[in-house]
Motif scaffolding. Structure first.
Motif, PDB file in Angstrom:
ATOM      1  N   THR A  87       0.821  -1.221   0.000  1.00  0.00           N
ATOM      2  CA  THR A  87       0.000   0.000   0.000  1.00  0.00           C
ATOM      3  C   THR A  87       0.846   1.258   0.000  1.00  0.00           C
ATOM      4  N   VAL A 105      -2.349  -8.051   7.549  1.00  0.00           N
ATOM      5  CA  VAL A 105      -1.910  -7.023   8.501  1.00  0.00           C
ATOM      6  C   VAL A 105      -2.894  -6.954   9.675  1.00  0.00           C
ATOM      7  N   GLY A 160      -9.074   2.825   6.861  1.00  0.00           N
ATOM      8  CA  GLY A 160      -8.922   2.360   5.483  1.00  0.00           C
ATOM      9  C   GLY A 160      -9.061   0.847   5.413  1.00  0.00           C
ATOM     10  N   HIS A 161      -8.429   0.241   4.389  1.00  0.00           N
ATOM     11  CA  HIS A 161      -8.569  -1.210   4.159  1.00  0.00           C
ATOM     12  C   HIS A 161      -8.235  -2.033   5.403  1.00  0.00           C
ATOM     13  N   ILE A 162      -7.087  -1.741   6.025  1.00  0.00           N
ATOM     14  CA  ILE A 162      -6.635  -2.565   7.155  1.00  0.00           C
ATOM     15  C   ILE A 162      -7.487  -2.286   8.402  1.00  0.00           C
ATOM     16  N   TYR A 212     -12.333  10.902   6.685  1.00  0.00           N
ATOM     17  CA  TYR A 212     -12.897  10.789   5.337  1.00  0.00           C
ATOM     18  C   TYR A 212     -14.049   9.792   5.211  1.00  0.00           C
ATOM     19  N   HIS A 243      -3.196   3.266  11.700  1.00  0.00           N
ATOM     20  CA  HIS A 243      -3.428   2.823  10.320  1.00  0.00           C
ATOM     21  C   HIS A 243      -3.479   3.986   9.345  1.00  0.00           C
ATOM     22  N   GLY A 244      -2.894   5.116   9.729  1.00  0.00           N
ATOM     23  CA  GLY A 244      -2.913   6.289   8.848  1.00  0.00           C
ATOM     24  C   GLY A 244      -1.598   6.439   8.108  1.00  0.00           C
ATOM     25  N   GLU A 258       2.790  11.886   8.791  1.00  0.00           N
ATOM     26  CA  GLU A 258       2.839  13.310   8.460  1.00  0.00           C
ATOM     27  C   GLU A 258       4.250  13.808   8.762  1.00  0.00           C
ATOM     28  N   THR A 311       1.365  -0.900  12.851  1.00  0.00           N
ATOM     29  CA  THR A 311       1.719  -1.691  11.668  1.00  0.00           C
ATOM     30  C   THR A 311       1.738  -0.782  10.438  1.00  0.00           C
ATOM     31  N   ARG A 318       3.404   2.948   9.641  1.00  0.00           N
ATOM     32  CA  ARG A 318       4.739   3.424   9.305  1.00  0.00           C
ATOM     33  C   ARG A 318       5.438   3.924  10.565  1.00  0.00           C
ATOM     34  N   ASP A 365       5.360  -3.352  14.100  1.00  0.00           N
ATOM     35  CA  ASP A 365       5.837  -4.083  12.919  1.00  0.00           C
ATOM     36  C   ASP A 365       6.717  -3.176  12.046  1.00  0.00           C
ATOM     37  N   HIS A 418       8.574  -5.943   9.954  1.00  0.00           N
ATOM     38  CA  HIS A 418       7.770  -5.543   8.786  1.00  0.00           C
ATOM     39  C   HIS A 418       7.225  -6.773   8.040  1.00  0.00           C
TER      40      HIS A 418
HETATM   41  N1  LIG Z   1       3.214  -3.475   8.087  1.00  0.00           N
HETATM   42  C1  LIG Z   1       2.934  -3.765   6.844  1.00  0.00           C
HETATM   43  O1  LIG Z   1       3.466  -4.709   6.265  1.00  0.00           O
HETATM   44  C2  LIG Z   1       1.923  -2.925   6.111  1.00  0.00           C
HETATM   45  C3  LIG Z   1       1.135  -3.528   5.118  1.00  0.00           C
HETATM   46  C4  LIG Z   1       0.168  -2.753   4.480  1.00  0.00           C
HETATM   47  C5  LIG Z   1       0.037  -1.409   4.797  1.00  0.00           C
HETATM   48  N2  LIG Z   1       0.838  -0.846   5.724  1.00  0.00           N
HETATM   49  C6  LIG Z   1       0.651   0.564   6.096  1.00  0.00           C
HETATM   50  O2  LIG Z   1      -0.550   0.625   6.866  1.00  0.00           O
HETATM   51  C7  LIG Z   1      -1.198   1.878   6.668  1.00  0.00           C
HETATM   52  C8  LIG Z   1      -2.649   1.652   6.294  1.00  0.00           C
HETATM   53  O3  LIG Z   1      -2.716   0.893   5.099  1.00  0.00           O
HETATM   54  P1  LIG Z   1      -4.107   0.618   4.355  1.00  0.00           P
HETATM   55  O4  LIG Z   1      -3.828  -0.419   3.332  1.00  0.00           O
HETATM   56  O5  LIG Z   1      -5.198   0.429   5.319  1.00  0.00           O
HETATM   57  O6  LIG Z   1      -4.255   2.026   3.626  1.00  0.00           O
HETATM   58  P2  LIG Z   1      -5.568   2.791   3.193  1.00  0.00           P
HETATM   59  O7  LIG Z   1      -5.138   3.851   2.239  1.00  0.00           O
HETATM   60  O8  LIG Z   1      -6.645   1.849   2.813  1.00  0.00           O
HETATM   61  O9  LIG Z   1      -6.011   3.503   4.563  1.00  0.00           O
HETATM   62  C9  LIG Z   1      -5.351   4.593   5.160  1.00  0.00           C
HETATM   63  C10 LIG Z   1      -6.411   5.378   5.911  1.00  0.00           C
HETATM   64  O10 LIG Z   1      -5.816   6.382   6.718  1.00  0.00           O
HETATM   65  C11 LIG Z   1      -6.632   7.521   6.672  1.00  0.00           C
HETATM   66  N3  LIG Z   1      -5.821   8.659   7.096  1.00  0.00           N
HETATM   67  C12 LIG Z   1      -4.653   9.060   6.547  1.00  0.00           C
HETATM   68  N4  LIG Z   1      -4.181  10.110   7.226  1.00  0.00           N
HETATM   69  C13 LIG Z   1      -5.081  10.377   8.205  1.00  0.00           C
HETATM   70  C14 LIG Z   1      -5.183  11.363   9.222  1.00  0.00           C
HETATM   71  N5  LIG Z   1      -4.232  12.300   9.349  1.00  0.00           N
HETATM   72  N6  LIG Z   1      -6.234  11.331  10.082  1.00  0.00           N
HETATM   73  C15 LIG Z   1      -7.171  10.374   9.940  1.00  0.00           C
HETATM   74  N7  LIG Z   1      -7.144   9.435   8.998  1.00  0.00           N
HETATM   75  C16 LIG Z   1      -6.109   9.439   8.137  1.00  0.00           C
HETATM   76  C17 LIG Z   1      -7.128   7.567   5.240  1.00  0.00           C
HETATM   77  O11 LIG Z   1      -8.287   8.305   5.113  1.00  0.00           O
HETATM   78  C18 LIG Z   1      -7.403   6.086   4.995  1.00  0.00           C
HETATM   79  O12 LIG Z   1      -8.706   5.752   5.407  1.00  0.00           O
HETATM   80  C19 LIG Z   1      -0.361   2.607   5.619  1.00  0.00           C
HETATM   81  O13 LIG Z   1       0.500   3.492   6.303  1.00  0.00           O
HETATM   82  C20 LIG Z   1       0.438   1.511   4.935  1.00  0.00           C
HETATM   83  O14 LIG Z   1       1.626   1.975   4.385  1.00  0.00           O
HETATM   84  C21 LIG Z   1       1.774  -1.569   6.388  1.00  0.00           C
END
Ligand SMILES: NC(=O)c1ccc[n+]([C@@H]2O[C@H](COP(=O)([O-])OP(=O)(O)OC[C@H]3O[C@@H](n4cnc5c(N)ncnc54)[C@H](O)[C@@H]3O)[C@@H](O)[C@H]2O)c1
Ligand SMILES: O=C(O)[C@H](O)COP(=O)(O)O
Length: 317
Positions: free
Chosen positions: A76, A104, A153-155, A176, A206-207, A210, A232, A234, A258, A282
């Motif tokens: 992602t 995740v 979001g997705h996770i 959002y 899960h955001g 910044e 999990t 960043r 992670d 990770h």
């Molecule tokens: N550890 C791992 O192996 C692994 C695997 C997949 C994703 N990730 C990380 O996990 C995070 C989430 O991934 P995802 O697939 O659910 O992404 P996604 O894009 O589906 O969801 C991210 C969510 O965060 C919200 N968001 C972003 N900034 C925000 C803020 N300031 N305030 C409120 N909400 C905010 C967005 O609206 C979105 O709903 C990402 O940072 C991604 O890089 C890590």
């Protein structure tokens, strides 16, 4: 002139099935020996496509790829890809939203349980025959506790479902997501991150990172001495010095991470000697299932882009 043939450079290994997909379309694929520039450079010099994972792709690496037409991120997060360099050359960037989300989400619950039941210390107690461990070590159920999700979001949506299945109350601060969707999912919407940290027993991030870490010393004290922090997403979301202090002085009860600011962990990382901390390298998206799905999605997107550019026949994708 180089006699290397490489249409698609894979910076970090992906599923064999995905590599087969690329090769079946006639692409010469090279899997880099490591992410060191010296190992990438000869292949970047000729590649039309690059597929990378959490290593990303730096400005220097993009500059070293004069024939580059498409970049695929297996995963992602595209935060480590230097987007201005791609935009300047009109090179499209694809990622794989949702492909690793279930894996995740399951790891999040695993880390929460590892903290709530002190699994690392318990494993050690079992190995050393420490019969007093269960008398002196306080642990607790997730059921009936509050799960606070930063982002929805997705996770996070899957973590919410798993948390609810454990009997947890769930809240988020996603800016959002429509209120009707949260209501339908049985999720409480809180106004800001401070309220989330104060409200939750388990805070899971899960955001998107910044400029400044969102979880600093002040917010750690809002999470409080019975609270658990899971990350999990960043590493940059957390001030690691502040977290190390909070774990050592009992400001929070535990943490499961992670992801770190610098991966792999360095010898001077202040978290290394912290109690009540569970670290994983990770691995959130590294289950067999996620690797298959993510590999398929990234290979499909790269092939579709090359077909649109007439680099491979459209009918074959
Ligand atoms: N550890 C791992 O192996 C692994 C695997 C997949 C994703 N990730 C990380 O996990 C995070 C989430 O991934 P995802 O697939 O659910 O992404 P996604 O894009 O589906 O969801 C991210 C969510 O965060 C919200 N968001 C972003 N900034 C925000 C803020 N300031 N305030 C409120 N909400 C905010 C967005 O609206 C979105 O709903 C990402 O940072 C991604 O890089 C890590
Ligand atoms: O953003 C992501 O999806 C994760 O960092 C996982 O990436 P990976 O493909 O390197 O496991």
């Amino acid at each position: 002139m180089s006699d290397i043939r490489c249409d698609c450079l894979i910076v970090q290994p992906i599923a064999k099935s995905a590599i087969r997909m690329l090769e079946e379309q006639g692409l010469a694929v090279h899997i880099a020996a490591s992410t060191a520039f010296a190992d990438l450079e000869p292949y970047l010099a000729v590649a039309t496509a690059v597929i990378t994972r959490n290593h990303g792709l730096s400005a220097r690496e993009i500059e070293a790829a004069p024939n580059l037409k498409v970049v695929g991120v297996h995963g992602t997060g595209t935060d480590k890809v230097h987007k201005p360099s791609l935009a300047a050359r009109g090179i499209p960037l694809h990622n794989t939203p949702g492909a690793n989300a279930q894996s995740v989400a399951e790891l999040v619950i695993g880390l929460a349980l590892a903290c709530s039941r002190s699994l690392i210390a318990a494993d050690n107690a079992s190995r050393t025959g420490d019969t007093l461990f269960r008398q002196h070590h306080r642990t607790f159920e997730l059921s009936g506790r509050r799960l606070g999700l930063f982002g929805y979001g997705h996770i996070a949506k899957l973590v919410a479902k798993l948390g609810q299945a454990f009997g947890m109350e769930v809240a988020t601060i996603s800016r959002y997501t429509p209120a009707e969707e949260l209501q339908r999912d049985g999720i409480t919407l809180l106004p800001d991150l401070d309220s989330l940290c104060e409200w939750a027993d388990v805070v899971s991030l899960h955001g998107i990172p910044e400029e400044k870490p969102l979880i600093d010393a002040r917010r750690l004290s809002l999470i409080g001495k019975t609270g658990i922090l899971i990350n999990t997403a960043r590493g940059a979301l957390i001030d690691e010095e502040a977290l190390a202090t909070a774990l050592k002085d009992g400001t929070i009860a535990g943490a499961g991470l992670d992801v770190l600011v610098v991966e792999p962990i360095t010898a001077d990382n202040p978290l290394l000697d912290c109690p009540n901390l569970v670290l994983t390298p990770h691995i959130g998206g590294s289950t067999d299932e996620a690797l298959e799905k993510t590999g398929f999605q990234v290979a499909s997107k790269v092939l579709a882009e090359l077909a649109a550019l007439e680099r491979i026949p459209a009918t074959t994708t």
